[in-house]
Motif scaffolding. Sequence first.
Motif, short mmCIF file in Angstrom:
data_model
loop_
_atom_site.label_atom_id
_atom_site.label_comp_id
_atom_site.label_asym_id
_atom_site.label_seq_id
_atom_site.Cartn_x
_atom_site.Cartn_y
_atom_site.Cartn_z
N GLN A 129 -51.30 102.31 -30.62
CA GLN A 129 -51.49 103.24 -29.38
C GLN A 129 -49.82 102.81 -28.93
O GLN A 129 -49.55 101.92 -29.04
CB GLN A 129 -52.17 102.16 -28.61
N THR A 130 -48.87 104.16 -27.83
CA THR A 130 -47.66 104.07 -27.66
C THR A 130 -47.93 103.96 -25.97
O THR A 130 -49.35 104.74 -25.63
CB THR A 130 -47.66 105.28 -28.10
N GLU A 131 -47.37 103.81 -25.26
CA GLU A 131 -46.87 104.30 -23.95
C GLU A 131 -45.80 104.48 -23.76
O GLU A 131 -44.66 103.82 -23.96
CB GLU A 131 -47.11 102.77 -23.53
N TYR A 132 -44.94 104.96 -22.96
CA TYR A 132 -43.76 106.25 -22.54
C TYR A 132 -44.13 105.39 -21.07
O TYR A 132 -44.59 105.84 -19.84
CB TYR A 132 -43.51 107.96 -23.18
N ARG B 165 -47.10 107.72 -19.96
CA ARG B 165 -47.89 108.23 -20.42
C ARG B 165 -47.60 107.50 -21.76
O ARG B 165 -47.43 106.94 -22.18
CB ARG B 165 -46.72 109.79 -20.67
N SER B 166 -49.00 107.45 -22.39
CA SER B 166 -50.26 107.44 -23.30
C SER B 166 -50.59 107.99 -24.64
O SER B 166 -50.38 109.29 -24.10
CB SER B 166 -50.72 106.10 -23.14
N GLY B 167 -49.70 107.60 -25.66
CA GLY B 167 -50.47 108.56 -26.36
C GLY B 167 -51.43 107.28 -27.81
O GLY B 167 -51.27 106.28 -27.78
N HIS C 47 -43.64 111.62 -34.39
CA HIS C 47 -44.33 112.26 -33.21
C HIS C 47 -45.80 111.81 -32.39
O HIS C 47 -45.90 111.19 -31.80
CB HIS C 47 -45.22 113.71 -33.33
N VAL C 48 -46.16 110.53 -33.30
CA VAL C 48 -47.06 109.43 -33.34
C VAL C 48 -46.45 108.61 -31.95
O VAL C 48 -46.95 107.72 -31.13
CB VAL C 48 -47.19 108.86 -34.14
N ASP D 129 -41.78 110.46 -28.34
CA ASP D 129 -41.93 111.59 -27.10
C ASP D 129 -41.01 113.21 -27.80
O ASP D 129 -40.95 112.54 -27.96
CB ASP D 129 -41.77 110.94 -25.65
N ASP D 130 -41.69 113.93 -26.10
CA ASP D 130 -41.36 114.76 -26.83
C ASP D 130 -39.79 115.02 -26.58
O ASP D 130 -39.27 115.49 -27.45
CB ASP D 130 -41.97 115.76 -25.07
N SER E 243 -41.13 105.16 -28.20
CA SER E 243 -41.78 104.87 -27.42
C SER E 243 -41.30 103.26 -26.67
O SER E 243 -41.22 102.37 -27.51
CB SER E 243 -43.70 104.25 -28.25
#
Length: 88
Positions: free
Chosen positions: A13-16, A26-28, A54-55, A58-59, A64
Amino acid sequence: MVELICDSVVEIQTEYVVHSYFQAVRSGAGSGVIVGEYQLDGTKSGYNIITNAHVIQDDNGNTSSNIVIKTTDGKEYAVSSVRGIDSY
């Protein structure tokens, strides 16, 4: 055998922090695999997790700011350093 393999799969789990006109978070999420606790030269390094870039990025390719690893037994671990590689 299946139990051993399943236990090596982790949720990531990630947060940016996104900086624009407003600051937002933003989370992923994604997955990874625990491959062991030794580096190629044989030194003990803690557990290593393989995932795709990419996990955890960010773009813009920034890693993260908050990464949490969740194992199949429900335990969560905050990590400070993760590398991911995407091959295109």
